[in-house]
Design an enzyme around this catalytic site. Structure first.
Site, mmCIF file in Angstrom:
data_model
loop_
_atom_site.group_PDB
_atom_site.id
_atom_site.type_symbol
_atom_site.label_atom_id
_atom_site.label_comp_id
_atom_site.label_asym_id
_atom_site.label_seq_id
_atom_site.Cartn_x
_atom_site.Cartn_y
_atom_site.Cartn_z
ATOM 1 C CE LYS A 163 -4.294 -1.884 1.878
ATOM 2 N NZ LYS A 163 -5.298 -1.847 2.981
ATOM 3 N NE ARG A 193 -7.389 -8.594 1.191
ATOM 4 C CZ ARG A 193 -7.216 -7.722 0.202
ATOM 5 N NH1 ARG A 193 -6.327 -6.737 0.340
ATOM 6 N NH2 ARG A 193 -7.920 -7.820 -0.909
#
Length: 262
Positions: free
Chosen positions: A209, A244
């Protein structure tokens, strides 16, 4: 620590290597992740990156259900989660073989989601989001991001319990990058262990991210693997139950090594 591998049945997810375009590519990617040690395969049909536009319910169902069926047909044991905030999509995915609902809205976008979770007695991942994917990055503000996310979770846990969902079926995701600035994301990661007080397993989803890119000098998604592994190691030290990730093998091995050293 459990490892959740990401499969995006979307043309526009922020990391192109996570995208699949058909059943064959999805199955190939899933089998590779299983071989590399994934505990859960997370399948999503709508990109929820900042600024993304929602798609229709039927299109989402058509994207994820065939992939779930294809994976389930060749592997009966791997846990499959469906990344959706729509109750109908979740129900169709469960019918196709999914085991877990992964809802970025913590069941706030669709009032019927809790009913589906209860009907099929499946775990549900409740994620914190401020706003919607389209507008969530427009000047989000917190006085104390950890305390405010915790309060949100307390309310959503109470709601889930009131609908008949067992607390044993609830997993919490602080929603890194969902309505949060860089400093908010870093604070949540640094203080991630404070969420253990809520009595539910924690899922941390930070893989590749933008916060990692910013921390490493504005690197693009393709160059954020090492930063992701560092977060996984930190999470393992903080006893986070699941991460994740896009890269199963590398993160799995890093987490295993941390477990040996703890």
């Amino acid at each position: 620590m459990k490892i959740m591998g990401i499969i995006n049945a979307t043309p526009d997810s922020f990391f192109k290597d996570s995208r699949v375009s058909d059943e064959e590519s999805a199955l190939k990617r899933a089998l590779k992740m299983i071989e590399e040690g994934a505990d859960v395969i997370d399948i999503g049909g709508e990109s929820t990156r900042p600024g993304s536009e929602p798609i229709g319910e039927e299109e989402e169902i058509n994207r994820v259900v065939p992939l779930i069926k294809a994976i389930r047909n060749v592997n009966k044991d791997i846990l499959i989660s469906v990344d959706t905030y729509r109750a109908k999509t979740a129900e169709e995915a469960i019918k196709a073989g999914a085991d877990i609902i992964n809802d970025i809205s913590a069941m706030t976008f669709d009032e019927n989601m809790a009913d589906v979770a209860v009907k099929y007695n499946v775990p549900v991942i409740l994620m914190h989001i401020k706003g919607t994917p389209k507008d969530m990055q427009k000047n989000p503000h917190y006085n104390d991001v950890v305390m405010e996310v915790k309060e949100f979770f307390k309310n959503r846990i109470d709601y889930a319990l009131s609908k008949g969902i067992s607390k044993k079926k609830i997993i919490l995701d602080p929603g890194i990058g969902f309505g949060k600035l860089f400093e908010h994301n870093i604070e949540l990661i640094k203080r991630i262990d404070e969420f253990h007080s809520l009595g539910c397993p924690i899922l941390l989803a930070v893989s590749r991210k933008s916060s990692i890119g910013m921390a490493l000098g504005n690197l693009p998604p393709e160059e954020r693997l090492e930063g992701t592994i560092a977060v996984t190691c930190f999470a393992a030290l903080k006893n986070v139950e699941m991460v994740r990730v896009h890269d199963v093998k590398e993160n799995k091995r890093a987490a295993m090594m941390i477990e040996v050293l703890k």
